[in-house]
Enzyme design. Structure first.
Site, PDB file in Angstrom:
ATOM      1  N   ARG A   1       0.855  -1.198   0.000  1.00 46.29           N
ATOM      2  CA  ARG A   1       0.000   0.000   0.000  1.00 46.29           C
ATOM      3  C   ARG A   1       0.883   1.238   0.000  1.00 46.29           C
ATOM      4  O   ARG A   1       1.602   1.493   0.987  1.00 46.29           O
ATOM      5  CB  ARG A   1      -0.863  -0.060   1.267  1.00 46.29           C
ATOM      6  CG  ARG A   1      -1.933   0.998   1.402  1.00 46.29           C
ATOM      7  CD  ARG A   1      -2.828   0.614   2.593  1.00 46.29           C
ATOM      8  NE  ARG A   1      -3.998   1.457   2.686  1.00 46.29           N
ATOM      9  CZ  ARG A   1      -4.097   2.525   3.459  1.00 46.29           C
ATOM     10  NH1 ARG A   1      -3.071   2.908   4.202  1.00 46.29           N
ATOM     11  NH2 ARG A   1      -5.211   3.221   3.487  1.00 46.29           N
TER      12      ARG A   1
ATOM     13  N   SER B   1     -12.675  -2.432  -0.271  1.00 49.21           N
ATOM     14  CA  SER B   1     -12.746  -1.853   1.080  1.00 49.21           C
ATOM     15  C   SER B   1     -14.122  -1.297   1.348  1.00 49.21           C
ATOM     16  O   SER B   1     -14.613  -0.474   0.578  1.00 49.21           O
ATOM     17  CB  SER B   1     -11.776  -0.670   1.196  1.00 49.21           C
ATOM     18  OG  SER B   1     -10.534  -1.101   1.624  1.00 49.21           O
TER      19      SER B   1
ATOM     20  N   LYS C   1      -5.182   4.879  10.096  1.00 51.77           N
ATOM     21  CA  LYS C   1      -6.033   5.383   9.010  1.00 51.77           C
ATOM     22  C   LYS C   1      -6.265   6.891   9.123  1.00 51.77           C
ATOM     23  O   LYS C   1      -6.843   7.496   8.225  1.00 51.77           O
ATOM     24  CB  LYS C   1      -7.361   4.607   9.063  1.00 51.77           C
ATOM     25  CG  LYS C   1      -8.309   4.837   7.931  1.00 51.77           C
ATOM     26  CD  LYS C   1      -7.961   4.060   6.674  1.00 51.77           C
ATOM     27  CE  LYS C   1      -8.988   4.329   5.581  1.00 51.77           C
ATOM     28  NZ  LYS C   1      -8.583   3.808   4.306  1.00 51.77           N
TER      29      LYS C   1
HETATM   30  N1  TZP Z   1      -8.624   0.582   6.452  1.00 54.19           N
HETATM   31  C1  TZP Z   1      -9.478   0.597   7.479  1.00 54.19           C
HETATM   32  S1  TZP Z   1      -8.648   0.685   8.952  1.00 54.19           S
HETATM   33  C2  TZP Z   1      -7.134   0.703   8.201  1.00 54.19           C
HETATM   34  C3  TZP Z   1      -7.307   0.645   6.837  1.00 54.19           C
HETATM   35  C4  TZP Z   1      -6.232   0.659   5.819  1.00 54.19           C
HETATM   36  C5  TZP Z   1      -5.853   0.805   8.954  1.00 54.19           C
HETATM   37  C6  TZP Z   1      -5.420  -0.501   9.541  1.00 54.19           C
HETATM   38  O1  TZP Z   1      -4.215  -0.353  10.250  1.00 54.19           O
HETATM   39  P1  TZP Z   1      -4.003  -0.907  11.732  1.00 54.19           P
HETATM   40  O2  TZP Z   1      -2.662  -0.335  12.132  1.00 54.19           O
HETATM   41  O3  TZP Z   1      -3.943  -2.407  11.637  1.00 54.19           O
HETATM   42  O4  TZP Z   1      -5.109  -0.392  12.576  1.00 54.19           O
END
Ligand code: TZP
Ligand code: MG
Length: 225
Positions: free
Chosen positions: A42, A120, A149
């Site tokens: 990503r 998503s 996020k």
């Molecule tokens: N999409 C929804 S929450 C998120 C993404 C890309 C972040 C997830 O990262 P983490 O550090 O596992 O909470």
């Protein structure tokens, strides 16, 4: 036609901004060494400009080309965030998109049946669109609050996750704020896979952390299915 694998187990995401400027290929190598089932790359632009979008895409192509090379000797599903063209170019298994990206139906039309498509979703309604449009799996989150996020991102909680899993006709990947303290509740909802960024990237030893989470998830899903 190649048989598509199902997304399951630990879904590790290597994010260019987490840690910022980190060695993405090195971290991906650690996760592969730790036996992850799915690895997503990503790379998000740091600002809204054409130049920055081009820089991010160039970085993605270079990281994805190297990481795709790991597939020769390791069995894992490689997913590229946002860029279906790069996924095809480097021989990755699939692409992960959201509501602001190329639509799932168009990716299917352009790149065919073999490409795995993840979508998503940030609400039960959006999740429903994923299987209606022909995605292969749906990511649902953020399940818990997460700094990764950014602020203002809606938190869905376990109850909504349970509803999405019950309604879904494709595998559900839970994402957002998942860590050692809350993963059991997530697994009990019947998800197919658990995605993580910070819980793995911030670990003292990401290889051991991936092994440990992978075992925990497999043990739990194996025992309950
Ligand atoms: N999409 C929804 S929450 C998120 C993404 C890309 C972040 C997830 O990262 P983490 O550090 O596992 O909470
Ligand atoms: Mg996207």
């Amino acid at each position: 036609m190649k048989t598509k694998k199902n997304v399951s187990g630990l879904y590790a995401i290597v994010d260019s901004n987490y840690p910022a400027g980190g060695d993405m290929v090195g971290l991906a190598a650690k996760y592969v060494c730790g036996g992850v089932g799915v690895l997503q790359l990503r790379v998000k632009p740091l600002e809204n400009s054409q130049g920055e979008a081009e820089r991010a895409k160039k970085l993605m192509l270079s990281v994805a080309s190297e990481v795709a090379g790991f597939k020769k000797n390791n069995d894992f599903i490689l997913i590229i965030n946002d860029h279906a063209d790069i996924a095809c170019q480097v021989g990755a298994d699939g692409v992960h998109v959201g509501t602001n990206d190329m639509p799932v139906t168009e990716i299917r039309k352009t790149f065919g049946d073999e490409i795995m498509i993840g979508f998503s979703s940030h609400s039960a309604e959006e999740a429903k669109k994923a299987w209606e449009m022909g995605a292969d799996y749906v990511a649902f989150g953020a399940i818990f609050p997460t700094k990764t996020k950014g602020p203002g991102h809606p938190v869905q909680g376990l109850e909504k996750l349970r509803e999405v899993v019950a309604a879904a006709s494709i595998p559900v990947v839970a994402i957002g704020g998942i860590c050692r303290e809350n993963i059991e509740g997530v697994l009990k909802t019947g998800v197919s896979s658990v995605a993580m960024i910070s819980a793995l990237a911030l670990a003292n030893d990401p290889v051991l952390e991936a092994i440990s989470y992978g075992r925990l998830i497999r043990r739990f899903l194996g025992a309950s299915r």
